[in-house]
Design a protein around this motif. Structure first.
Motif, PDB file in Angstrom:
ATOM      1  N   SER A   1       0.823  -1.208   0.000  1.00 13.42           N
ATOM      2  CA  SER A   1       0.000   0.000   0.000  1.00 13.42           C
ATOM      3  C   SER A   1       0.856   1.257   0.000  1.00 13.42           C
ATOM      4  O   SER A   1       0.515   2.260  -0.644  1.00 13.42           O
ATOM      5  CB  SER A   1      -0.943   0.002   1.211  1.00 13.42           C
ATOM      6  N   THR A   2       1.992   1.215   0.696  1.00 15.54           N
ATOM      7  CA  THR A   2       2.891   2.369   0.704  1.00 15.54           C
ATOM      8  C   THR A   2       3.522   2.575  -0.665  1.00 15.54           C
ATOM      9  O   THR A   2       3.707   3.711  -1.116  1.00 15.54           O
ATOM     10  CB  THR A   2       3.984   2.186   1.768  1.00 15.54           C
ATOM     11  N   ILE A   3       3.876   1.485  -1.328  1.00 16.86           N
ATOM     12  CA  ILE A   3       4.430   1.592  -2.683  1.00 16.86           C
ATOM     13  C   ILE A   3       3.415   2.241  -3.619  1.00 16.86           C
ATOM     14  O   ILE A   3       3.763   3.096  -4.446  1.00 16.86           O
ATOM     15  CB  ILE A   3       4.838   0.207  -3.202  1.00 16.86           C
ATOM     16  N   LEU A   4       2.147   1.842  -3.489  1.00 21.28           N
ATOM     17  CA  LEU A   4       1.099   2.456  -4.315  1.00 21.28           C
ATOM     18  C   LEU A   4       1.007   3.953  -4.039  1.00 21.28           C
ATOM     19  O   LEU A   4       0.962   4.767  -4.975  1.00 21.28           O
ATOM     20  CB  LEU A   4      -0.238   1.776  -4.030  1.00 21.28           C
ATOM     21  N   PHE A   5       0.998   4.340  -2.763  1.00 23.91           N
ATOM     22  CA  PHE A   5       0.881   5.755  -2.410  1.00 23.91           C
ATOM     23  C   PHE A   5       2.081   6.550  -2.921  1.00 23.91           C
ATOM     24  O   PHE A   5       1.928   7.633  -3.503  1.00 23.91           O
ATOM     25  CB  PHE A   5       0.757   5.896  -0.895  1.00 23.91           C
ATOM     26  N   VAL A   6       3.293   6.009  -2.713  1.00 25.51           N
ATOM     27  CA  VAL A   6       4.503   6.704  -3.162  1.00 25.51           C
ATOM     28  C   VAL A   6       4.515   6.824  -4.681  1.00 25.51           C
ATOM     29  O   VAL A   6       4.919   7.862  -5.232  1.00 25.51           O
ATOM     30  CB  VAL A   6       5.754   5.964  -2.657  1.00 25.51           C
ATOM     31  N   THR A   7       4.063   5.783  -5.376  1.00 25.99           N
ATOM     32  CA  THR A   7       4.028   5.837  -6.843  1.00 25.99           C
ATOM     33  C   THR A   7       3.062   6.905  -7.328  1.00 25.99           C
ATOM     34  O   THR A   7       3.374   7.677  -8.254  1.00 25.99           O
ATOM     35  CB  THR A   7       3.619   4.469  -7.413  1.00 25.99           C
ATOM     36  N   ILE A   8       1.889   6.967  -6.704  1.00 26.28           N
ATOM     37  CA  ILE A   8       0.903   7.982  -7.103  1.00 26.28           C
ATOM     38  C   ILE A   8       1.438   9.385  -6.832  1.00 26.28           C
ATOM     39  O   ILE A   8       1.330  10.286  -7.689  1.00 26.28           O
ATOM     40  CB  ILE A   8      -0.430   7.747  -6.360  1.00 26.28           C
TER      41      ILE A   8
ATOM     42  N   ILE B   1      -4.063  10.371 -16.393  1.00 24.80           N
ATOM     43  CA  ILE B   1      -3.674  10.184 -14.987  1.00 24.80           C
ATOM     44  C   ILE B   1      -4.641   9.240 -14.289  1.00 24.80           C
ATOM     45  O   ILE B   1      -4.233   8.344 -13.518  1.00 24.80           O
ATOM     46  CB  ILE B   1      -3.613  11.541 -14.267  1.00 24.80           C
ATOM     47  N   ILE B   2      -5.945   9.396 -14.540  1.00 32.16           N
ATOM     48  CA  ILE B   2      -6.942   8.528 -13.910  1.00 32.16           C
ATOM     49  C   ILE B   2      -6.751   7.078 -14.349  1.00 32.16           C
ATOM     50  O   ILE B   2      -6.818   6.142 -13.529  1.00 32.16           O
ATOM     51  CB  ILE B   2      -8.363   9.022 -14.251  1.00 32.16           C
ATOM     52  N   ILE B   3      -6.495   6.863 -15.635  1.00 29.52           N
ATOM     53  CA  ILE B   3      -6.277   5.500 -16.134  1.00 29.52           C
ATOM     54  C   ILE B   3      -5.044   4.878 -15.482  1.00 29.52           C
ATOM     55  O   ILE B   3      -5.063   3.712 -15.049  1.00 29.52           O
ATOM     56  CB  ILE B   3      -6.141   5.507 -17.669  1.00 29.52           C
ATOM     57  N   LEU B   4      -3.964   5.648 -15.383  1.00 23.36           N
ATOM     58  CA  LEU B   4      -2.746   5.141 -14.748  1.00 23.36           C
ATOM     59  C   LEU B   4      -2.991   4.789 -13.286  1.00 23.36           C
ATOM     60  O   LEU B   4      -2.513   3.751 -12.795  1.00 23.36           O
ATOM     61  CB  LEU B   4      -1.627   6.176 -14.859  1.00 23.36           C
ATOM     62  N   MET B   5      -3.740   5.625 -12.582  1.00 24.20           N
ATOM     63  CA  MET B   5      -4.030   5.340 -11.179  1.00 24.20           C
ATOM     64  C   MET B   5      -4.907   4.107 -11.027  1.00 24.20           C
ATOM     65  O   MET B   5      -4.701   3.284 -10.113  1.00 24.20           O
ATOM     66  CB  MET B   5      -4.711   6.553 -10.530  1.00 24.20           C
ATOM     67  N   LEU B   6      -5.884   3.939 -11.920  1.00 22.00           N
ATOM     68  CA  LEU B   6      -6.721   2.736 -11.868  1.00 22.00           C
ATOM     69  C   LEU B   6      -5.883   1.481 -12.089  1.00 22.00           C
ATOM     70  O   LEU B   6      -6.070   0.466 -11.403  1.00 22.00           O
ATOM     71  CB  LEU B   6      -7.833   2.831 -12.918  1.00 22.00           C
ATOM     72  N   ILE B   7      -4.960   1.551 -13.047  1.00 21.81           N
ATOM     73  CA  ILE B   7      -4.080   0.403 -13.298  1.00 21.81           C
ATOM     74  C   ILE B   7      -3.255   0.084 -12.057  1.00 21.81           C
ATOM     75  O   ILE B   7      -3.097  -1.086 -11.671  1.00 21.81           O
ATOM     76  CB  ILE B   7      -3.169   0.684 -14.511  1.00 21.81           C
ATOM     77  N   MET B   8      -2.734   1.122 -11.391  1.00 20.57           N
ATOM     78  CA  MET B   8      -1.933   0.897 -10.190  1.00 20.57           C
ATOM     79  C   MET B   8      -2.765   0.319  -9.055  1.00 20.57           C
ATOM     80  O   MET B   8      -2.327  -0.579  -8.331  1.00 20.57           O
ATOM     81  CB  MET B   8      -1.259   2.206  -9.766  1.00 20.57           C
ATOM     82  N   PHE B   9      -3.998   0.827  -8.887  1.00 16.97           N
ATOM     83  CA  PHE B   9      -4.870   0.290  -7.839  1.00 16.97           C
ATOM     84  C   PHE B   9      -5.200  -1.179  -8.099  1.00 16.97           C
ATOM     85  O   PHE B   9      -5.175  -2.004  -7.171  1.00 16.97           O
ATOM     86  CB  PHE B   9      -6.158   1.109  -7.760  1.00 16.97           C
ATOM     87  N   ILE B  10      -5.516  -1.516  -9.341  1.00 19.77           N
ATOM     88  CA  ILE B  10      -5.841  -2.905  -9.675  1.00 19.77           C
ATOM     89  C   ILE B  10      -4.627  -3.805  -9.467  1.00 19.77           C
ATOM     90  O   ILE B  10      -4.744  -4.913  -8.907  1.00 19.77           O
ATOM     91  CB  ILE B  10      -6.353  -2.994 -11.132  1.00 19.77           C
ATOM     92  N   THR B  11      -3.461  -3.340  -9.885  1.00 22.31           N
ATOM     93  CA  THR B  11      -2.238  -4.134  -9.707  1.00 22.31           C
ATOM     94  C   THR B  11      -1.935  -4.361  -8.241  1.00 22.31           C
ATOM     95  O   THR B  11      -1.614  -5.477  -7.818  1.00 22.31           O
ATOM     96  CB  THR B  11      -1.049  -3.428 -10.387  1.00 22.31           C
ATOM     97  N   GLU B  12      -2.045  -3.301  -7.435  1.00 20.56           N
ATOM     98  CA  GLU B  12      -1.762  -3.436  -6.005  1.00 20.56           C
ATOM     99  C   GLU B  12      -2.760  -4.363  -5.327  1.00 20.56           C
ATOM    100  O   GLU B  12      -2.398  -5.161  -4.455  1.00 20.56           O
ATOM    101  CB  GLU B  12      -1.797  -2.052  -5.358  1.00 20.56           C
ATOM    102  N   ASP B  13      -4.035  -4.294  -5.743  1.00 21.73           N
ATOM    103  CA  ASP B  13      -5.059  -5.144  -5.156  1.00 21.73           C
ATOM    104  C   ASP B  13      -4.788  -6.606  -5.458  1.00 21.73           C
ATOM    105  O   ASP B  13      -4.845  -7.479  -4.580  1.00 21.73           O
ATOM    106  CB  ASP B  13      -6.439  -4.735  -5.675  1.00 21.73           C
ATOM    107  N   ARG B  14      -4.470  -6.911  -6.709  1.00 27.22           N
ATOM    108  CA  ARG B  14      -4.181  -8.293  -7.082  1.00 27.22           C
ATOM    109  C   ARG B  14      -2.902  -8.788  -6.442  1.00 27.22           C
ATOM    110  O   ARG B  14      -2.822  -9.932  -5.980  1.00 27.22           O
ATOM    111  CB  ARG B  14      -4.086  -8.411  -8.618  1.00 27.22           C
ATOM    112  N   TYR B  15      -1.893  -7.933  -6.388  1.00 23.39           N
ATOM    113  CA  TYR B  15      -0.621  -8.343  -5.795  1.00 23.39           C
ATOM    114  C   TYR B  15      -0.798  -8.612  -4.303  1.00 23.39           C
ATOM    115  O   TYR B  15      -0.265  -9.585  -3.767  1.00 23.39           O
ATOM    116  CB  TYR B  15       0.428  -7.264  -6.017  1.00 23.39           C
ATOM    117  N   GLY B  16      -1.569  -7.751  -3.633  1.00 23.47           N
ATOM    118  CA  GLY B  16      -1.821  -7.944  -2.207  1.00 23.47           C
ATOM    119  C   GLY B  16      -2.569  -9.245  -1.940  1.00 23.47           C
ATOM    120  O   GLY B  16      -2.269  -9.973  -0.994  1.00 23.47           O
TER     121      GLY B  16
END
Length: 330
Positions: free
Chosen positions: A248-255, A310-325
């Protein structure tokens, strides 16, 4: 006489049954009334709490509506009309005009290149620094202060330092020539984006490092001890345990790094002005110059296109983080 006694006993038994039935019904009715009253009180309490919550939220909602939602609606409206005066609906012609604009394509390409290079480096290097700091190296506090110092330095001072370092007659060229390297006009060459990437990393690594250090400190110590008792290597501990708590921190830092990469215009503008070398011409330059030419419909269309990306990139990151978690927890 026996018949009379039996009749009395029968009547008495029926009376007792009736009495028990009436008491049971009365108790059930009382319980029902109590439940209804409790439900009614709970409903009133819930409604009251909801009203109080909305009263507290109303000022913030009004602020968001006034300064974010309504301006965004105005931008969408301007992107669909020919100009703010005639206000004739033209559909997506403004978007087509912006997309076919060579300056927009150059700015979008440079911004994409910069984000693709700078954002992963900002995340990876700050994570590496956080892991190194957590390993108990000597002079840990001094190193931490060194990486946090750019946050306290004014941007004008930073730009002045970078101009001294990367000027044609600057320190970097002097060092390069001392070792037999070429003399480069860094801010007016194809390597100009390297200068800005280094500046971006220098400014953001400290803040990102602190975020990762906080996340690493939240990893349960007992899990690490059990893993070491099971003869797990430090690399296995990092990827199997620590990364679970860092996702979750990686997602926040990336955003945050992605957003900051789109805001690098200030530094580039102070370094090079309105029209820098082609490799430093970013989306913010395009928008700033479009605003200066009072072409609001083109500016609005480009802003919406940038927001969608930007919204598309953030959605991709959220989906990736959710699946990875989920994969790690499984």
């Amino acid at each position: 006489m026996e018949l009379i006694m039996k009749a009395r006993e029968k009547v008495s038994g029926q009376a007792q049954k009736l009495n028990r039935y009436l008491r049971r019904n009365a108790a059930e009715q009382t319980d029902t009334d109590v439940k209804k009253l409790a439900k009614k009180k709970s409903t009133k309490k819930t409604i009251r709490e909801m009203v109080v919550s909305w009263l507290f939220l109303t000022p913030s909602l009004l602020g968001v509506l006034t300064f974010f939602v309504l301006p965004f609606c105005v931008v969408v409206f301007y992107s669909l009309v020919n100009n703010p005066i005639q206000k004739q609906f033209v559909g997506f012609s403004n978007f087509v005009r912006v997309f076919n604009n060579n300056a927009f394509r150059l700015a979008a390409l440079n911004t994409a290149k910069f984000s693709i290079i700078a954002v992963p480096l900002a995340v990876a290097l700050s994570l590496f620094l956080a892991v190194v700091m957590e390993s108990g190296i000597p002079f840990k506090s001094q190193f931490r202060s060194f990486f946090l110092s750019p946050m306290m330095v004014p941007i004008a001072s930073i730009v002045l330092i970078w101009q001294v370092l990367f000027h044609y007659n600057g320190i970097v060229n002097e060092i390069s020539m001392y070792f037999g390297g070429p003399k480069i006009d860094w801010l007016k060459s194809d390597k100009a984006q390297i200068v800005v990437v280094i500046l971006f990393l220098w400014k953001n690594l400290g803040y990102n490092m602190i975020l990762f250090m906080a996340a690493l400190s939240s990893v349960p110590k007992d899990l690490l001890e059990v893993a070491r008792l099971e003869n797990a290597t430090e690399m296995q501990i990092f990827w199997s345990i620590k990364m679970r708590y860092l996702s979750s921190t990686i997602l926040f830092v990336t955003i945050m790094s992605l957003i900051n990469s789109f805001k690098v215009f200030r530094e580039i503008y102070l370094l090079t002005g309105d029209y820098p070398y082609d490799t430093l011409y970013m989306m913010q330059h395009f928008m700033n110059n479009t605003f200066a030419s009072v072409d609001y419909q083109k500016l609005s269309a480009s802003a919406i296109m940038m927001a969608i990306v930007i919204i598309i990139l953030m959605l991709i990151m959220f989906i990736t983080e959710d699946r990875y978690g989920r994969d790690i927890e499984g």
